[in-house]
Design a protein around this motif. Structure first.
Motif, PDB file in Angstrom:
ATOM      1  N   ARG A 232     -17.795  31.054 -14.878  1.00  0.00           N
ATOM      2  CA  ARG A 232     -18.450  30.718 -16.266  1.00  0.00           C
ATOM      3  C   ARG A 232     -19.833  31.068 -16.086  1.00  0.00           C
ATOM      4  O   ARG A 232     -20.434  30.389 -15.212  1.00  0.00           O
ATOM      5  CB  ARG A 232     -18.251  29.491 -16.537  1.00  0.00           C
ATOM      6  CG  ARG A 232     -18.451  29.205 -18.172  1.00  0.00           C
ATOM      7  CD  ARG A 232     -17.957  27.952 -18.515  1.00  0.00           C
ATOM      8  NE  ARG A 232     -18.413  26.727 -17.793  1.00  0.00           N
ATOM      9  CZ  ARG A 232     -19.207  25.814 -18.221  1.00  0.00           C
ATOM     10  NH1 ARG A 232     -19.695  25.996 -19.562  1.00  0.00           N
ATOM     11  NH2 ARG A 232     -19.548  24.940 -17.534  1.00  0.00           N
TER      12      ARG A 232
ATOM     13  N   ILE B  68     -23.550  30.761 -17.457  1.00  0.00           N
ATOM     14  CA  ILE B  68     -24.403  30.360 -18.423  1.00  0.00           C
ATOM     15  C   ILE B  68     -26.057  30.875 -18.169  1.00  0.00           C
ATOM     16  O   ILE B  68     -26.369  30.456 -16.863  1.00  0.00           O
ATOM     17  CB  ILE B  68     -24.581  28.697 -18.483  1.00  0.00           C
ATOM     18  CG1 ILE B  68     -23.102  28.323 -18.835  1.00  0.00           C
ATOM     19  CG2 ILE B  68     -25.452  28.098 -19.449  1.00  0.00           C
ATOM     20  CD1 ILE B  68     -22.806  26.713 -18.805  1.00  0.00           C
TER      21      ILE B  68
ATOM     22  N   VAL C 261     -29.687  29.995 -18.546  1.00  0.00           N
ATOM     23  CA  VAL C 261     -30.615  29.176 -19.107  1.00  0.00           C
ATOM     24  C   VAL C 261     -31.995  29.592 -18.643  1.00  0.00           C
ATOM     25  O   VAL C 261     -32.591  29.887 -17.603  1.00  0.00           O
ATOM     26  CB  VAL C 261     -30.479  27.740 -18.641  1.00  0.00           C
ATOM     27  CG1 VAL C 261     -31.448  26.891 -18.871  1.00  0.00           C
ATOM     28  CG2 VAL C 261     -28.832  27.266 -18.879  1.00  0.00           C
TER      29      VAL C 261
ATOM     30  N   PHE D 119     -32.599  17.073 -22.733  1.00  0.00           N
ATOM     31  CA  PHE D 119     -32.057  17.985 -23.608  1.00  0.00           C
ATOM     32  C   PHE D 119     -33.444  18.914 -24.077  1.00  0.00           C
ATOM     33  O   PHE D 119     -34.270  18.492 -24.436  1.00  0.00           O
ATOM     34  CB  PHE D 119     -31.382  17.721 -24.873  1.00  0.00           C
ATOM     35  CG  PHE D 119     -30.127  17.029 -24.607  1.00  0.00           C
ATOM     36  CD1 PHE D 119     -29.101  17.764 -24.477  1.00  0.00           C
ATOM     37  CD2 PHE D 119     -30.049  15.726 -24.520  1.00  0.00           C
ATOM     38  CE1 PHE D 119     -27.490  17.407 -24.449  1.00  0.00           C
ATOM     39  CE2 PHE D 119     -28.472  15.129 -24.460  1.00  0.00           C
ATOM     40  CZ  PHE D 119     -27.620  16.121 -24.340  1.00  0.00           C
TER      41      PHE D 119
ATOM     42  N   GLY E 101     -34.012  23.103 -25.934  1.00  0.00           N
ATOM     43  CA  GLY E 101     -33.414  24.188 -26.549  1.00  0.00           C
ATOM     44  C   GLY E 101     -34.078  24.645 -27.568  1.00  0.00           C
ATOM     45  O   GLY E 101     -35.357  24.717 -27.755  1.00  0.00           O
TER      46      GLY E 101
END
Lengths: 251, 223
Positions: free
Chosen positions: A31, A33, A35, A124, A126
């Motif tokens: 997988r 990802i 970032v 968090f 984003g």
């Protein structure tokens, strides 16, 4: 002939579906990802806040305040000091008690100001899209800390412990907007404890981008002197033939 | 007239100059890539637990059920939310009952709420958790209206005491997968309370409802 064809077809379908599943498994085995690095780097943050203390039965507190936050890493920062002055607006409960039941209230302590310090964890980070059109960088954090509450009159000071989530909208390297909801427990020395909710909306101004936890100049210079492409050349000797020749000459 | 012609010629000359494409390229707007929303909602069933903490006499611990129909990515209609509250007495209420012989029926804090509302979801995005896991989330704003039923002695009294209410709310949704999402909602209602008993008067009550919810996105069109 037909009888023989049916099992063959079934076997074919099963084999084909098995092969397809194997392909899917291979695809789903890993997988990836992506970032990205955070585009804005906060260091010294000064904040101006307006807020509300809605929980007391007798009054609503309208607060105005400010804070200074030192960002140690992307994850951890320290709101070194925060000060909020509160003006109380009567909810009319005293009048209600008097009119309906002829009861006079005792003097309830009213918050005058709060002084606090918090550790802030920002796990968090984003991006949000506004109407699938423009992008706003956001972070969600948790504040944990405490301080003192000054009550009006002879109420004196009481300690408080505080925890609460927050949301930050970053509009650039300098300006961001914050929304905080801090839940405070303030123990009363006479017994019991008060629950206080403080909701604030703030505008923050960030100054600088270097943090106290960054590498010192000497360490950075040492890092610069090291051959930054050495490891890459070892992995991919054909990526830069010129450098390869140079290295061979050196050897 | 001559001046106008000279100006036009100057503009044409500047436009055709060799540096014109470079200038044009320099003034190009910044390009932004925005992905389609990964999680789309259609029919949302929500179960919520929360608190109604503002009443001075009785604090409510609430349980809600709701159904929301999502019209598109940005607009949804919470067709119905039913909320029931378990009420706990505050020290003030206890004192009034014990020391001043106030009848317990005099308080009648919000016990049930039936509301409907229009919600907008303008903000949707991704956040990295510890620069590792990616989570999808959205911010919600809403306008709500409905009725509040007070804590009265009998059902008949409760139905007599219907209080119209209007409110505003904000919410935060964390998508867990295509079906499940978690929500945090804060809604503030103004409830218009008529005088039912002798010693009551018309009141505009502030009813704050804070809930944590688990949402189920069902009967998806893309499923």
């Amino acid at each position: 002939m037909r009888r023989a064809a049916l099992p063959l077809c079934l076997a074919g379908v099963l084999l084909a579906s098995g092969a397809a599943r194997a392909d899917e498994d291979e695809l789903e085995a890993g997988r990836v990802i992506a970032v990205q690095d955070r585009p804005f780097r906060l260091a010294h943050e000064f904040t101006v806040s307006a807020g509300v203390l809605p929980m007391d039965a007798f009054y609503t507190g309208l607060s105005l305040g400010g804070s200074y936050t030192l960002h140690l890493t992307d994850l951890v920062s320290w709101e070194a000091i925060a000060f909020h002055y509160s003006a109380s607006v009567d909810k009319g409960l005293s009048d209600q008690l008097l009119e309906r039941w002829s009861v006079e209230d005792t003097d309830e302590p009213v918050i005058q100001y709060l002084v606090s310090s918090h550790a802030i964890f920002t796990p968090f980070y984003g991006k949000l899209t506004l109407l699938n059109n423009s992008i706003v960088n956001v972070s969600t954090y948790l504040s944990v800390g405490g301080g003192a509450i000054r009550y009006q009159g002879e109420g004196g000071f009481r300690p408080h412990f505080s925890i609460g989530p927050g949301l930050r909208f970053l509009f650039g390297q300098v300006v961001s907007a914050r929304l905080d909801a801090r839940n405070m427990i303030s123990p009363d020395f006479l017994g019991g404890a008060d629950y206080i909710l403080h909701v604030t909306a703030s505008v923050s101004f960030n100054f600088g981008s270097s943090r106290p936890t960054d590498l010192g100049d000497d360490e950075l210079e040492e890092a610069d002197l090291a051959d930054p492409f050495g490891d890459l050349d070892e992995l991919y000797p054909l990526s830069d033939p010129e450098r390869g020749k140079k290295r061979e000459g050196e050897q | 007239m001559t001046a106008k012609r000279t100006a036009l010629a100057l503009v044409a000359l500047l436009g055709s100059a060799p540096w014109a494409p470079a200038l044009a390229a320099g003034s190009e707007p910044e390009r932004t890539a925005i992905q389609e929303r990964k999680f789309q909602l259609f029919h949302e069933l929500k179960i919520s637990a929360g608190a109604m903490p503002l009443n001075a006499f009785q604090k409510g611990w609430s349980l809600s059920l709701s159904y929301t129909h999502h019209l598109n990515d940005y607009l949804s209609w919470e067709i119905l939310q039913v909320t029931g509250a378990l009420l706990t007495s505050t020290n003030l209420r206890d004192s009034l009952i014990d020391q001043f012989a106030v009848p317990p029926e005099d308080f009648a804090a919000p016990r049930f709420m039936l509301t409907t509302g229009l919600e907008v979801n303008p903000l949707y995005g991704k956040q990295a958790f510890l620069n590792d896991e990616v989570s999808h989330h959205a911010l919600i704003g809403g306008v709500y209206g409905g009725i509040v039923l007070g804590d009265r002695a009998s059902v008949a009294d409760m139905l007599t005491d219907l209080r119209p209410a209007v409110g505003l709310g904000v919410g935060y949704r964390l998508f867990l997968d295509e079906t499940y999402s978690a929500r945090l909602d804060i809604r503030d209602f103004l409830s218009f309370r008529r005088a039912i008993r002798e010693n009551e008067s018309f009141q505009v009550e502030n009813v704050l409802l804070m809930t944590l919810s688990l949402s189920f996105n069902l009967w998806r069109d893309d499923a």
